[in-house]
Design an enzyme around this catalytic site. Structure first.
Site, short mmCIF file in Angstrom:
data_model
loop_
_atom_site.label_atom_id
_atom_site.label_comp_id
_atom_site.label_asym_id
_atom_site.label_seq_id
_atom_site.Cartn_x
_atom_site.Cartn_y
_atom_site.Cartn_z
N CYS A 175 12.53 -22.87 -7.12
CA CYS A 175 12.80 -21.49 -6.73
C CYS A 175 12.87 -20.65 -8.00
O CYS A 175 12.99 -21.18 -9.10
CB CYS A 175 14.11 -21.38 -5.95
SG CYS A 175 14.24 -19.81 -5.06
N CYS A 219 14.09 -14.60 -5.11
CA CYS A 219 13.40 -15.88 -5.15
C CYS A 219 11.91 -15.74 -5.42
O CYS A 219 11.18 -16.74 -5.49
CB CYS A 219 13.63 -16.62 -3.83
SG CYS A 219 15.38 -16.84 -3.46
N LYS A 273 15.30 -22.38 6.63
CA LYS A 273 16.36 -21.87 5.76
C LYS A 273 16.74 -20.47 6.22
O LYS A 273 15.90 -19.56 6.24
CB LYS A 273 15.88 -21.86 4.31
CG LYS A 273 16.93 -21.28 3.37
CD LYS A 273 16.57 -21.49 1.91
CE LYS A 273 17.59 -20.82 1.01
NZ LYS A 273 17.30 -21.02 -0.41
N ARG A 280 25.97 -19.21 -5.15
CA ARG A 280 25.46 -18.15 -6.04
C ARG A 280 26.34 -17.99 -7.25
O ARG A 280 25.88 -17.58 -8.31
CB ARG A 280 25.25 -16.87 -5.24
CG ARG A 280 24.13 -17.08 -4.24
CD ARG A 280 23.83 -15.90 -3.35
NE ARG A 280 22.87 -16.31 -2.34
CZ ARG A 280 22.52 -15.58 -1.29
NH1 ARG A 280 23.06 -14.38 -1.13
NH2 ARG A 280 21.65 -16.02 -0.42
N LYS A 314 18.90 -25.76 6.82
CA LYS A 314 19.94 -25.24 5.95
C LYS A 314 20.42 -23.88 6.42
O LYS A 314 19.57 -23.01 6.64
CB LYS A 314 19.35 -25.13 4.54
CG LYS A 314 20.26 -24.54 3.51
CD LYS A 314 19.53 -24.49 2.21
CE LYS A 314 20.43 -23.79 1.22
NZ LYS A 314 19.72 -23.21 0.15
#
Ligand code: PBG
Length: 323
Positions: free
Chosen positions: A119, A129, A194, A204, A247
């Site tokens: 990523c 991203c 995702k 993060r 996810k």
């Protein structure tokens, strides 16, 4: 005649309960996410994820020894680069932090299975991203950089790459680039389903990858959408994904189930940072029994259909299973 059906018979004691138990979490199911950063002698705990650290490379090797000793078969690597720029150079640089960590890990522990997260968000100064132009996240120009990132990870010795960016067409771009460079045997584990989730908050902080403007909703999926997750997964399978990630995991059991039923490929449930943080926080207060709740959450992912579980609890679970 006894007209009552008595399922309780098979719950009478632990011996019979364990004989009829339908699902299990094994240490071999676990993938441990790890964060590497430049520097020396550094092991910085992520404040919202107690027990999770950002490691300098020397400390990373020390931590890997523990991973290997506990029998956890695989790690998923994330990098915190020295510096960031608009095009995420650190992601695909030969001497990037992940590339260095992969080389080191494979040199010291050849039997450890090393997966890299592919990523740009940890490496871009805007924290998105993909590439950004006038406030928009560009799809196609990002593909080439993601493919370069995957190839550079493979060149460093990664066993598998896991694209988490959610750009359209990235699995095909990565597969093509890997094949072209002679890495046709390196599997792609796609973060296919995702979602744009609030549960990534602590990550993060761990990866220093929060978007500096806007959010990720133009590329990650809208949480209410299950059919769309099937579309994303179908596209990734068509493009050559070998394994599928769902996810987050805990609020998405239906997606794990549907993915497994529909595609039959190995499915990895990603038990994400916010799910980890919630359990840690409540356990610290003494409000819940951590071990019991972690094992219940993880076996729930297995019951839903997950083959593999990516979890920050991997080392704890390995210790508990050993007892
Ligand atoms: C990078 C990436 C993220 C996670 C894994 N890869 C963060 C995000 O999409 O914002 C989240 C992992 C976690 O929360 O544990 N794209």
């Amino acid at each position: 005649m006894d007209l009552i059906r008595r399922p309780r018979r098979l719950r009478a004691n632990e011996a019979i309960r364990s004989m009829v138990r339908e699902n299990h979490v094994h240490v071999k199911d676990l993938i441990y996410p790890m964060f590497v950063m430049p520097g020396q002698n550094m092991r910085v705990e992520v404040s919202s994820m107690p027990g999770v650290y950002q490691y300098s490379l020397d400390e990373f090797v020390r931590a890997l020894q523990e991973v290997v000793d506990l029998g956890v078969p695989a790690i998923l690597l994330f990098g915190i680069p020295e510096s960031k720029d608009p095009v995420g150079t650190g992601a695909y640089h030969d001497d990037g932090i992940v590339q260095k960590a992969v080389r080191l890990a494979k040199e010291k522990f050849p039997q450890l299975y090393v997966i890299t997260d592919v990523c740009l968000c940890e490496y871009t100064d805007h924290g998105h991203c993909g590439l950004v132009h006038e406030g928009k996240i560009l799809n196609d120009p990002s593909l080439e950089l993601l493919a370069r990132t995957a190839v550079s990870h493979a060149q460093a010795g990664a066993d598998m790459v896991a694209p988490s960016d959610m750009m359209d067409g990235r699995v095909a771009a990565i597969r093509r680039a890997l094949d072209r460079e002679g890495f046709e045997d390196i599997p792609v584990m796609a973060y296919s389903a995702k979602f744009a989730s609030g549960f990534y908050g602590p990550f993060r902080e761990a990866a220093g990858s929060a978007p500096q403007f806007g959010d990720r909703r133009t590329y990650q999926m809208d949480p209410p959408n299950g059919n769309e997750a099937m579309l994303e997964t179908a596209l990734d399978v068509e493009e050559g994904a070998d394994l599928i990630i769902v996810k987050p995991a805990l609020s998405y059991g239906d997606i794990i189930y549907r993915t497994k039923e529909r595609f039959g490929l190995p499915v990895a449930a990603y038990n994400v940072s916010g799910e980890y943080a919630m359990i840690k926080a409540a356990a610290k207060q003494g409000w819940i029994d951590e071990q019991r709740i972690v094992m219940e959450a993880l076996v729930g992912m297995k019951r839903a259909g997950a083959d593999l579980i990516i979890t920050y609890f991997a080392l704890d679970v390995a210790r508990w299973l050993r007892l």
